[in-house]
Structure formats: C-alpha cells, structure tokens
Design a protein around this motif. Structure first.
Motif, PDB file in Angstrom:
ATOM      1  N   LEU A 503      89.310  17.205   7.535  1.00 10.77           N
ATOM      2  CA  LEU A 503      89.816  16.993   6.193  1.00 10.77           C
ATOM      3  C   LEU A 503      91.124  16.223   6.311  1.00 10.77           C
ATOM      4  CD1 LEU A 503      89.570  17.625   3.121  1.00 10.77           C
ATOM      5  CD2 LEU A 503      90.960  19.665   3.558  1.00 10.77           C
ATOM      6  N   ASP A 504      91.201  15.118   5.570  1.00  8.25           N
ATOM      7  CA  ASP A 504      92.403  14.291   5.587  1.00  8.25           C
ATOM      8  C   ASP A 504      92.709  13.921   4.142  1.00  8.25           C
ATOM      9  OD1 ASP A 504      94.475  12.559   6.004  1.00  8.25           O
ATOM     10  OD2 ASP A 504      93.475  11.366   7.543  1.00  8.25           O
ATOM     11  N   THR A 505      93.687  14.580   3.556  1.00  6.96           N
ATOM     12  CA  THR A 505      93.949  14.363   2.130  1.00  6.96           C
ATOM     13  C   THR A 505      95.445  14.433   1.856  1.00  6.96           C
ATOM     14  OG1 THR A 505      93.399  15.115  -0.092  1.00  6.96           O
ATOM     15  CG2 THR A 505      93.772  16.819   1.556  1.00  6.96           C
ATOM     16  N   ILE A 506      95.834  13.939   0.691  1.00  9.57           N
ATOM     17  CA  ILE A 506      97.236  13.951   0.277  1.00  9.57           C
ATOM     18  C   ILE A 506      97.376  14.834  -0.946  1.00  9.57           C
ATOM     19  CG2 ILE A 506      99.168  12.594  -0.609  1.00  9.57           C
ATOM     20  CD1 ILE A 506      98.114  10.236   1.025  1.00  9.57           C
ATOM     21  N   VAL A 507      98.237  15.834  -0.860  1.00  8.86           N
ATOM     22  CA  VAL A 507      98.511  16.743  -1.965  1.00  8.86           C
ATOM     23  C   VAL A 507     100.005  16.720  -2.236  1.00  8.86           C
ATOM     24  CG1 VAL A 507      98.362  19.107  -2.799  1.00  8.86           C
ATOM     25  CG2 VAL A 507      96.554  18.193  -1.328  1.00  8.86           C
ATOM     26  N   GLN A 508     100.371  16.288  -3.427  1.00 11.58           N
ATOM     27  CA  GLN A 508     101.783  16.192  -3.805  1.00 11.58           C
ATOM     28  C   GLN A 508     102.582  15.406  -2.777  1.00 11.58           C
ATOM     29  OE1 GLN A 508     103.161  20.199  -4.509  1.00 11.58           O
ATOM     30  NE2 GLN A 508     102.056  20.387  -6.456  1.00 11.58           N
ATOM     31  N   TRP A 514      93.146  18.435   8.790  1.00 10.17           N
ATOM     32  CA  TRP A 514      92.540  19.589   9.435  1.00 10.17           C
ATOM     33  C   TRP A 514      91.293  19.132  10.165  1.00 10.17           C
ATOM     34  CZ3 TRP A 514      87.545  21.397   8.709  1.00 10.17           C
ATOM     35  CH2 TRP A 514      87.226  22.591   9.401  1.00 10.17           C
ATOM     36  N   PHE A 515      91.135  19.590  11.383  1.00  9.19           N
ATOM     37  CA  PHE A 515      89.936  19.290  12.155  1.00  9.19           C
ATOM     38  C   PHE A 515      89.369  20.582  12.708  1.00  9.19           C
ATOM     39  CE2 PHE A 515      92.498  15.418  12.467  1.00  9.19           C
ATOM     40  CZ  PHE A 515      91.583  14.477  12.014  1.00  9.19           C
ATOM     41  N   MET A 516      88.055  20.713  12.622  1.00  8.32           N
ATOM     42  CA  MET A 516      87.400  21.929  13.112  1.00  8.32           C
ATOM     43  C   MET A 516      87.620  22.090  14.624  1.00  8.32           C
ATOM     44  SD  MET A 516      83.380  23.023  12.822  1.00  8.32           S
ATOM     45  CE  MET A 516      82.797  21.600  13.741  1.00  8.32           C
ATOM     46  N   PHE A 517      87.413  21.008  15.369  1.00  4.14           N
ATOM     47  CA  PHE A 517      87.607  21.033  16.812  1.00  4.14           C
ATOM     48  C   PHE A 517      88.950  20.401  17.159  1.00  4.14           C
ATOM     49  CE2 PHE A 517      82.757  20.691  17.166  1.00  4.14           C
ATOM     50  CZ  PHE A 517      82.615  22.066  17.252  1.00  4.14           C
ATOM     51  N   ASP A 518      89.442  20.744  18.335  1.00  2.00           N
ATOM     52  CA  ASP A 518      90.623  20.059  18.854  1.00  2.00           C
ATOM     53  C   ASP A 518      90.307  18.562  18.888  1.00  2.00           C
ATOM     54  OD1 ASP A 518      92.186  18.770  21.141  1.00  2.00           O
ATOM     55  OD2 ASP A 518      93.191  20.710  20.979  1.00  2.00           O
ATOM     56  N   ASP A 519      91.053  17.785  18.113  1.00  2.00           N
ATOM     57  CA  ASP A 519      90.716  16.373  17.922  1.00  2.00           C
ATOM     58  C   ASP A 519      90.801  15.580  19.226  1.00  2.00           C
ATOM     59  OD1 ASP A 519      89.843  14.440  16.057  1.00  2.00           O
ATOM     60  OD2 ASP A 519      91.852  13.554  16.033  1.00  2.00           O
ATOM     61  N   LEU A 520      91.750  15.920  20.061  1.00  2.00           N
ATOM     62  CA  LEU A 520      91.913  15.212  21.322  1.00  2.00           C
ATOM     63  C   LEU A 520      90.721  15.458  22.243  1.00  2.00           C
ATOM     64  CD1 LEU A 520      93.624  13.595  23.330  1.00  2.00           C
ATOM     65  CD2 LEU A 520      94.816  15.713  23.935  1.00  2.00           C
ATOM     66  N   ILE A 521      90.332  16.725  22.396  1.00  2.00           N
ATOM     67  CA  ILE A 521      89.206  17.044  23.280  1.00  2.00           C
ATOM     68  C   ILE A 521      87.914  16.455  22.722  1.00  2.00           C
ATOM     69  CG2 ILE A 521      87.862  18.917  24.321  1.00  2.00           C
ATOM     70  CD1 ILE A 521      90.382  20.641  24.201  1.00  2.00           C
ATOM     71  N   TYR A 522      87.754  16.497  21.391  1.00  2.00           N
ATOM     72  CA  TYR A 522      86.540  15.942  20.796  1.00  2.00           C
ATOM     73  C   TYR A 522      86.457  14.437  21.046  1.00  2.00           C
ATOM     74  CZ  TYR A 522      82.893  14.785  17.477  1.00  2.00           C
ATOM     75  OH  TYR A 522      81.731  14.318  16.911  1.00  2.00           O
ATOM     76  N   ASP A 523      87.553  13.726  20.907  1.00  2.00           N
ATOM     77  CA  ASP A 523      87.550  12.276  21.146  1.00  2.00           C
ATOM     78  C   ASP A 523      87.219  11.966  22.611  1.00  2.00           C
ATOM     79  OD1 ASP A 523      88.127  11.723  18.524  1.00  2.00           O
ATOM     80  OD2 ASP A 523      90.272  11.384  18.854  1.00  2.00           O
ATOM     81  N   ILE A 524      87.671  12.808  23.528  1.00  2.00           N
ATOM     82  CA  ILE A 524      87.316  12.616  24.946  1.00  2.00           C
ATOM     83  C   ILE A 524      85.821  12.847  25.131  1.00  2.00           C
ATOM     84  CG2 ILE A 524      87.629  13.524  27.283  1.00  2.00           C
ATOM     85  CD1 ILE A 524      90.529  14.180  26.527  1.00  2.00           C
ATOM     86  N   SER A 525      85.291  13.887  24.468  1.00  2.00           N
ATOM     87  CA  SER A 525      83.865  14.210  24.623  1.00  2.00           C
ATOM     88  C   SER A 525      82.960  13.133  24.032  1.00  2.00           C
ATOM     89  CB  SER A 525      83.557  15.554  23.954  1.00  2.00           C
ATOM     90  OG  SER A 525      83.606  15.447  22.549  1.00  2.00           O
TER      91      SER A 525
END
Length: 785
Positions: A503-508, A514-525
C-alpha cells in the motif's frame, strides 16, 4: 649450571603461575564486565610484563640493592592486586565508570609488573644461559596453560588464583634456600607455612563474586528488579566461565529458575515432566519459542532426529520433544551448564531415553554427524562472553559464518532444515547475506536460493528457516496463511512463491507505505535487486562472515568502537619504540670504550626483538584460528593449542644450546625456515590432512611450525650475552613483550577488517624483514665488541 638449578625452578614456576593467573583474570573479567572491557584490561595486564622488564633495565642499580627479598614481590603483588579486584567487585564499581575501569586496570597490571621485574632479574643473573632459561620459561608457560583448564574445572576461581600465588610462594622458598644468609631457612619455612594454610583454607576461599552493575548483564538487571525476589541456588566456575542458577519469585507467587553464563545470556529452566501434566502449560511455554510454529508443519516422516545447538534451560528440547521428533540430540559448550541441569532439571536433560545432551562445540559436533538430522535448531545461542586467544571474539561467532552454514546444510537429511531464531532484523539480514553469498559461490542464483527460505516474526525474535531443498509451493501457501492468522507477520516477514502486497498512499500530505513482505528481501527473491547490494549499501556492517573473519556480531563499518582504546595502546607502543630507536636508546648506558659500537649493535638487536615479538604473535594468532575449529571446547581448545605451541617453542629454544658459532647467520637461516615451514603447514599439510585430523594430531601438527618459531629469540639472547652491560637482556625481553601486546591488538583489527589470512601474511613479512635486518649483525664491527 648446577648453581642455576634454583633459578631454573624459579623461572618455570614463575611463568606457570603467570599463565594460570592471566587465564583466571580473563574468566573473572568476562563475568564482571562486558566482553570489550575484558580485551582492554587483559591487554594492559600483559603489557605489565614488558613494563616490569624495561623498568628493571632502567633502574637495575637501585633495584638490585633493594631486591634482597625480590622473590616475594610477585606473590605479594598478586595477592594484593587480586584482593583489591575482589573488593572492587564487592563495592559494585561499574565498568562504565571511567574511574572503575582505571582501577581494574591498575589492580590487574601491578602483579605482572612485579613478575616482569623478577623475570628480568633472573635472566640478567643467568645471561650466559639465556637460551636455556628462555626454553624453561616457555615450557613452564606450556604447563601452566595445560593445567589451568583442569584447575578451573575443579576449583573455584579464587582458589585457582590462590594456587597461582602458592606457586609464587614456592619461588620465594626456593630463592630463600638458595641463599646462605641466616634468615633464608626462616623465610622458606614461612612461605611453606602460608602455602599449607591456603590449602587447609580451601572452603574459606570459595568466595561469591557479584556481577558488576552493567546493564548488559541480564543477571544484574533481573536480580535488581524490585518486583522480583531472587535467590542464587548454585554457582560454578569452570574454564568456560561462571554459571549461575537463580530462582525468581514473581508478585503472583509463581516461581521460575534461570541459568546465566558469565552473568548474561539468561535462559529459563524448562522441565518436560512438569509441562506434560498440563496442556495449557505446554502451550504457554511453547508460545515463548517462536521456531515451534515452523516445526509444526514438518512432515511426520521427516521427524526422526533433531539437533539443538545451545539447548539453554531446556525450552528448545521441550519444543522438539512435544513437536514429535523421535530423537533429540543437544550440544552445549559449557560443561557446568549441563551438570547443573542434570542436577536441577533431570527430566529434560538426563532421564529421557530419546534425549541425549552432550558437552561439545555445536559446529564441531555437526561436522562429525553429516547427513543425520531432519532439523538443526539454533535459538540465539549467545553467551556475550569473551573466549579464545584474542579476548575479543565471542564463543558463538564461529556458529554464524558462511562455512558454518554450509556445515549445517551438510548435516541435514535431504528434506531437513535449519531454524535460526534471531534477536532482530539486522541478524536476519546478516545470516541471509551469508546464505546468498554461499549459494552464489556454489553457482546457485538468488531467486532459486530464496525458494528454500522463509522468515516470520512475532515482533521480537524473527525466525529464519533454511531448507536443504526448495519448499513446496502448496505447503508455503498454508504456512503463510496461518502465520498471518497468528500475527507472526510482524517486523521482518518473507515467504517464497507468494506475490508481494503493498500500500502506497498519501493521507493529509503524509506518504504512507506498507508492504506485506520485507521489501528488500522480496526484491532480491524476484531478481530485481542484486543480493550483494544487501550489504554493500547498508549503513551498518552486514557483510557475509567467513571463518577467516568470524565476527558475526560486529555491526560497525571499519574498526569497531570497542577496539578504539586497545588500538591507541598499540599505536602508543609502536610510537614509544620508534621514538627510542630514533634517539639511539639513550636510556641504555654503555661503557665508554665500546659505546659507539655497542650502541649500533643494540639498535639492531632491539629492532630484531620488536620484529620477533610482533611476528610471533601474528603467526600464533593465525594458527590458533585455523586449528581451533578442530577442537571440541573453546576454553580447552585454547589451552591445548597454547600448551602445544609453547612446548614446541621450548623444544626449539633448547636446541639453540648446541649452537656455538655464526649465530647471526643461524638467526637468518631459521627466520627463513619459519617462513617456509609456515607456508608448508598452512598451504600443503593442512589442506591435505585437515578433514582427517583428530585433536591429538592437531596438537602434533602444531609442534612442527612452533619448534622453528621458538628458535630465533633465544638466538638473539645468545648474541646479546656478548654485551658487558647488565641491562641489555632485560631491555630485549621487555621490547619483545610490549611488541607482542601491540601485535595481538593489531591481529584483531586486521582480522576484522581484512581477515586472519592477512594477519598470517603480515607475520611472514615480519620474519622476511628480520632476515634483511639480521644481515647487519654480520658486520664484524658490530658483531665483535
């Protein structure tokens, strides 16, 4: 030589007592202080030997007059120094207090200074037999190293130090009997009487030493919690350190027991029989063991055997037992830990036929049992205590290297897995760096490698699961779904085959991501991020860790903060030497008729002594590091290696008695032989025999290079006997000692930054420079005074 026999006995006892005291101090400070403070104090303490030797060289005229009862100095200094250390621990001086740390250093260094003075006095008195005395010195140190393990495993720490003081009292007795004055027999009887009283007062010396007020010490923190009532049930010293069993009573009247190693690494005692009486108790206990979640998804056909490295108080054993594993093997490196658990928790550690607990080093045990286990568990096995030759490396560092991970994977059955329970995200990243780099060297890409991995976390202790073969997608989907349900998706979280959600959004005007998985490890995978960028771009040190530089818990880029003070000490030592060398050692008084020639020769000998002291420690450090993994106990390994190395040195030193002529040439030849023998040992013999070496043959192999390494310095002392000046031998001994302290610190720094292989090469370079410098001794003007 008959007249020298009392002095030979004195040197043997003096050095044996010194080694016993040094190792005892390292165990004391590992209990009292954080591990990096241990390094600082021990470095300063050993420096005391050099200070004592050089002090005698500078002030021998005054000291000789005042040393009528010189032999009593080491015993008195050791007694007073250690007594003051105990007082300091009793009043609760913190290691974080600058004044407290200074006091620890002063009380520790004084006994070594006294020993250094007496050591130099004996050598100057018998300088014609300097090489023989040096050999006896090394053999005495070897004996002290070997017996220290037995003593520390048998008696309390205070009593072991009392034994060291007893050896120094024997020095006093022997010296008294060797003299002919009317007080000699009375002094000898007095020293023997004190030794007898110490032996009879063994129980009185069983003193409880409190852990210092250090926030990093779990035991101090918990025992000083006002909400808890605490009671020490039993404490035991060993060569490994101090183990305490403490009972805590909580406000609701519930009671628990916790084991501590060196005041840290607390682990709660878990009794299997007590848990088995109540399923609610089982559930509550296992909730505190995150890895049990993953173990519940293992196929029943793959639950034959499990290995636990560092079983703690039994929670790991209980988790494996109640998860349905048929056989549970557990290895614990601390013998006191196991013996206390067998006494206070026999249901978990002793009475079950399908549970076997063994005292051993975990990785060594895995290597001997390749392909045997369906699961290997490592649940934050961190002692926070210093061990080994450098007093910096933690016991557990060798459990978390790339080579260690390869050993664990080799120790698994085809469908087996390794379960790492970590302290936090940074440890997961670092172990992943180890794993990905290991697989990359095996030709396996990061996408394929991460199909064998999943990670979940309860927010405190993430669990990293690494399987020998890829996970099945259907199983991973089920584990992933239940992990979310049980809220094990906190902090670092990753599963293969599952698509990333975010989830990537702008509020106020605030950007929320927010990412379900660790974004760094997921990008490596997924292959969109190179695996080596994981550590190359990190703000902390996340580089893969190898056996060549086994510092898993070092997160500093560059030189660790803990090494700053020791490094400044080593720089000061080198600066001190260079300053005196540039000033032509003006503090040394030469006879006027040979002053210029003697000064030239002494400058060459001083430089050679510094090079020998420096190179000796570097080579020793590397050999110990390479061979240590073949032995089953950190403390015993260190003592066995030190014994063998010093014994080999002593044998080499004794051989120099036969050398009569051309001593400078022989110094050059043996320096060259050291280089050749070390290269042959490291690059030919070790690779050829390493897999087949037993502990006995490790010791025998170490004798080969250590024999040659023991030759040059006594040769240097033989050359120095041509001086008329009394202080020359003492100066050379002191220079060599302080060079060794600087070298031990530089060895740690270099091994952290570049690896122990560079330590080895630098040591060889030192001997190569020595060969070049030794040629100056062939100058007739310098050789003949």
């Amino acid at each position: 030589m008959k007249r020298s026999l009392p002095d030979i006995s004195i040197i043997f006892l003096l050095t044996a007592a010194t080694i016993i005291f040094e190792i005892s101090l390292s165990r004391l400070f590992s209990y009292l202080l954080s591990f990096h403070f241990v390094l600082i104090i021990i470095a300063f303490s050993i420096l005391g030997l050099g200070i004592g030797q050089i002090s005698y060289a500078k002030f021998y005229n005054r000291m000789d007059k005042a040393l009528g009862f010189w032999a009593a100095l080491p015993a008195i200094a050791m007694f007073l120094g250690f007594s003051l250390l105990l007082v300091l621990s009793k009043i609760g001086s913190s290691s974080f207090n600058a004044l407290g740390l200074f006091a620890f250093i002063v009380f520790s260094i004084v006994p070594f200074i006294a020993i250094g003075i007496v050591y130099a006095f004996i050598f100057e008195k018998n300088k014609r037999h300097a090489s023989t005395f040096y050999a006896i010195d090394l053999i005495g140190a070897a004996g002290g190293a070997l017996v220290s393990v037995f003593l520390l495993n048998t008696f309390s720490l205070v009593y072991v130090v009392a034994i060291a003081i007893g050896l120094l009292l024997l020095v006093w007795a022997i010296n008294a009997l060797a003299n002919t004055n009317r007080y000699s027999r009375a002094l000898a009887l007095l020293s023997v009487a004190i030794i007898i009283l110490m032996g009879l007062g063994k129980d009185a010396l069983d003193i409880d030493i409190p852990v210092s007020k250090d926030p990093s010490k779990d035991m101090y923190r918990l025992m000083n919690n006002p909400a808890l009532q605490s009671e020490k049930l039993e404490s035991r010293w060993s060569a490994f350190g101090k183990t305490d069993l403490v009972q805590f009573t909580y406000p609701d009247s519930t009671v628990s027991k916790t084991m501590f190693i060196d005041g840290a690494a607390g682990t709660e005692v878990v009794n299997i029989d007590e848990l088995a009486k109540d399923t609610l108790k089982i559930r509550k206990a296992l909730l505190g063991f995150p890895a049990v979640f993953a173990m519940n998804f293992v196929n029943e056909n793959d639950k034959d055997s499990v290995l636990i490295i560092g079983p703690g108080g039994g929670i790991d054993i209980a988790a494996a037992y109640f998860s349905g594993y048929s056989y549970v093997d557990a290895v614990e490196v601390n013998p006191s830990f196991v013996s206390l658990m067998e006494k206070y928790n026999p249901a978990t550690f002793l009475e079950k036929e399908n549970i076997k607990v063994e005292v051993n080093e975990g990785r060594n045990f895995v290597i001997k049992n390749k392909g045997k286990y369906d699961a290997i568990l490592l649940t934050i096995p961190v002692t926070k205590g210093s061990r080994g030759t450098d007093f910096y490396g933690l016991t557990e560092n060798y459990l978390f290297t790339m080579e260690a991970l390869a050993d664990y994977l080799e120790g698994l059955t085809e469908n087996g897995a390794v379960y790492f329970t970590m302290h936090g995200r940074q440890e997961v990243y670092k172990m992943l760096a180890n794993y990905l780099e290991l697989k990359d060297r095996m030709g396996i890409g990061q996408k394929e490698a991460l199909k064998k991995v999943y990670i979940f976390s309860n927010g405190m202790n993430p669990v990293l699961v690494i399987k020998k073969t890829p996970f099945e997608q259907k199983m991973i989907e089920e584990i992933h779904r239940i992990a979310h349900y049980l809220e094990l998706d906190q902090d670092v979280f990753y599963f293969p085959y599952i698509k990333q959600e975010g989830l990537d959004t702008i509020v106020q005007n605030v950007n929320y991501q927010w990412f379900m998985f660790d974004d760094l490890i997921y990008d490596i995978s997924s292959g969109t991020y190179p695996h080596d960028e994981l550590w190359k771009t990190a703000s902390i040190n996340l580089r893969p860790v190898s056996d060549d530089s086994p510092y898993f818990f070092n997160y500093n880029n560059g030189i660790p903060n803990a090494m700053a003070t020791p490094l400044w000490l080593s720089i000061f030592i080198i600066g001190w030497f260079l300053f005196n060398h540039a000033n032509k050692w003006k503090s040394v008084s030469f006879y006027e008729d040979t002053a210029v020639t003697a000064q030239k020769k002494f400058r060459v000998l001083a430089l050679l002594a510094f090079l020998l002291g420096f190179s000796y420690i570097l080579i020793q450090g590397y050999l110990f590091q390479v061979l240590n993994l073949k032995l089953s106990s950190p403390s015993q390994s260190f003592s066995l290696l030190l014994f063998t190395f010093l014994l080999g040195n002593g044998m080499g030193s004794l051989m120099t008695r036969a050398f009569k002529k051309n001593l400078p040439q022989k110094l050059t030849v043996y320096a060259a032989l050291i280089i050749l023998v070390c290269l042959l040992t490291v690059y030919v013999l070790l690779p050829m025999w390493y897999e087949r070496l037993s502990e006995f043959w490790v010791a025998i192999l170490l004798l080969f290079p250590s024999f040659f390494i023991g030759v040059p310095f006594p040769l240097l002392l033989r050359i120095a006997t041509s001086f008329k000046e009394k202080q020359v031998i003492s100066y050379l001994l002191g220079i060599s000692s302080v060079a060794g302290v600087a070298a031990s610190i530089f060895a740690i720094v270099i091994s952290i930054l570049y690896g122990y292989s560079y330590v080895f090469l630098l040591g060889l370079l030192g001997y190569a420079v020595l060969i070049v410098m030794a040629y100056r001794l062939k100058n007739p003007e310098i050789v003949q005074l």
